[in-house]
Structure formats: C-alpha cells, structure tokens
Scaffold this motif. Structure first.
Motif, short mmCIF file in Angstrom:
data_model
loop_
_atom_site.label_atom_id
_atom_site.label_comp_id
_atom_site.label_asym_id
_atom_site.label_seq_id
_atom_site.Cartn_x
_atom_site.Cartn_y
_atom_site.Cartn_z
N HIS A 12 1.00 -1.43 -0.32
CA HIS A 12 -0.12 -0.06 -0.17
C HIS A 12 0.92 1.27 -0.15
O HIS A 12 2.27 0.95 0.39
CB HIS A 12 -0.89 0.14 0.87
CG HIS A 12 -1.59 -1.91 1.25
ND1 HIS A 12 -1.38 -2.03 2.29
CD2 HIS A 12 -2.56 -1.48 0.31
CE1 HIS A 12 -2.49 -3.43 2.02
NE2 HIS A 12 -2.64 -3.04 1.12
N SER A 41 -2.32 0.00 -4.69
CA SER A 41 -2.63 1.31 -5.02
C SER A 41 -4.12 1.37 -5.54
O SER A 41 -4.29 2.53 -6.37
CB SER A 41 -1.67 2.53 -5.73
OG SER A 41 -1.33 1.37 -6.31
N LEU A 44 -8.27 2.33 -3.46
CA LEU A 44 -8.41 2.66 -2.08
C LEU A 44 -9.63 3.54 -1.05
O LEU A 44 -9.88 4.35 -1.77
CB LEU A 44 -7.22 3.48 -1.77
CG LEU A 44 -6.12 3.58 -3.09
CD1 LEU A 44 -5.13 4.56 -2.84
CD2 LEU A 44 -5.04 2.07 -2.09
N ASP A 77 -7.27 -1.56 -2.45
CA ASP A 77 -6.66 -2.01 -1.66
C ASP A 77 -7.38 -2.70 -0.39
O ASP A 77 -8.76 -3.12 -0.74
CB ASP A 77 -6.83 -0.50 -1.12
CG ASP A 77 -6.79 -0.45 0.67
OD1 ASP A 77 -5.63 -1.09 1.73
OD2 ASP A 77 -7.08 0.28 1.67
#
Length: 225
Positions: A12, A41, A44, A77
């Motif tokens: 992340h 990434s 998110l 994420d």
C-alpha cells in the motif's frame, strides 16, 4: 563503487516508506537506481478524492527519497484475496525482469494485514533464485501491522544505519497526509523517529532500520564480507 539496481515491493502507499524509507534514501544518495512497486494502490477505500489523492502523495514522498521509478499497480486496497496468486505474480515477474535488481526489499508477510501476506508470497515467487542477477533479498516490517501480529515473529538479522537520512524519511512520510496519525499511533512522525532511534540503539548508532534476510547469494567467486 558499482552502482546497484534496487527494487522495493510493498502493498500500500506509505508501506514502502515505513519500513525502508531511510535505506531507500541511502541507496539514492549512493547513486543506486531505486524502483518502488506499490501493488494495492488502485481502489483505495479511505481516499475520498479517489486514488489520485494518495497517488500524488506517493509521488511527492518518492521524490523526497530520491526514488527514480514509482510503479503503482491497480490492485484494490484490501482486495488482493480476490485474485489468484498467479495474477499478482505475473506483473511482479515482469517488473523484476525489466529492473534486474541486485537487491530486493520485500514487505514481511506474517502480520495482521491480508494484503501483506498475499503480496509476500507472490513476491517470493517473483524473486526466486532462478533470477541470478538478484544478490540479496531482505524483508522489512510495517508499523501498525507487524508488531500487532501474534506470534510476533519478525526477527531482524540486519541493521542499516540511517542516521544520515532519518530526517528525509520523516519529511517523506509527512507527504502522506491521509496516512499519518497522531502520536502515540505507530504511524505518527514522532513514533517513526522513536522507532528508528530504538533500532539504532540496538547497534550503537543514532538511527537504524532493521531487516530479515530472505536470501543472500554470493556468486562468481565472491566471499562473505
């Protein structure tokens, strides 16, 4: 001294900085070519402005550390478990083949974050010893994930003195406005400084980052230092 190709693989945005930011800055200062890969990434969940907000922060942090290439992959994420391991391995293998790193830093995967666990397994496959240009692989910990796991099994065997680059690491972390927390949270700037100073005191230096050696291979008649 021969310049090195360095590859950092993290899950992340900000993970690449928390465990290895000071060491990245040292590599950059030495003239090494540093590539950072951040896998999850894409979507998110905590970025109200969409991924562009955190991406911009990641690029600013990378510039502070002297990273030459920042590769932000599009996995979501906390969503790596929705993909097969092969789907995660494939882009990592392509990056390894392109970068041809001498040194690889991987995010340690036996902590409380599922993305970290999956990425670690994928990265181990992508950096297996068939790739003979890789001389060393080190695992780094992630504050607020590694130390909260049980059993606590991150046992470092290598310390890097980051006394000269601690302030740069702190400056880079300040770029991650959405990731920072207030003291005494582990992801506060004060906590990062305390952690580095504590690690440094273990080896009688002002500040350090510590790592676990995954693999170190000496080829072509090299002997250990």
């Amino acid at each position: 001294m021969t310049k090195k190709n360095v590859l950092v693989i993290a899950a992340h945005p900000d993970d690449e900085l928390l465990g290895v930011g000071g060491t990245i800055a040292l590599h950059s200062a030495a003239g090494d070519h540093v590539t950072c890969v951040v896998a999850a990434s894409g979507k998110l969940k905590h970025d109200s402005d969409g991924k562009k907000g955190v991406h911009a922060q990641a690029h600013r942090a990378a510039n502070v550390l002297g990273v030459q290439e920042l590769k932000l992959l599009d996995f979501p994420d906390q969503g790596l478990d929705k993909f097969s391991l092969v789907e995660i391995i494939s882009p990592l293998e392509a990056i390894v083949e392109t970068v041809r790193p001498d040194i690889v830093y991987l995010q340690y995967g036996y902590d409380i974050n599922r993305d970290h666990q999956i990425l670690f397994q994928a990265a181990l496959v992508a950096t297996r010893p068939m790739e003979q240009f890789i001389q060393a692989i080190f695992a780094f910990d992630t504050v607020s994930s590694t130390e909260w796991a049980y059993p606590r099994n991150f046992v470092p065997d290598t310390w890097v003195d980051i006394s000269a680059t601690l302030e740069r690491k702190i400056e880079a972390m300040a770029c991650y406005e959405t990731e920072l927390r207030d003291w005494p949270h582990p992801r506060s700037l004060h906590s990062l400084r305390v952690k580095a100073e504590s690690a440094g005191s273990q080896v009688v230096s002002e500040a350090a980052e510590c790592f676990m050696t995954i693999r170190r291979v000496l080829r072509n008649d090299q002997t250990p230092v």
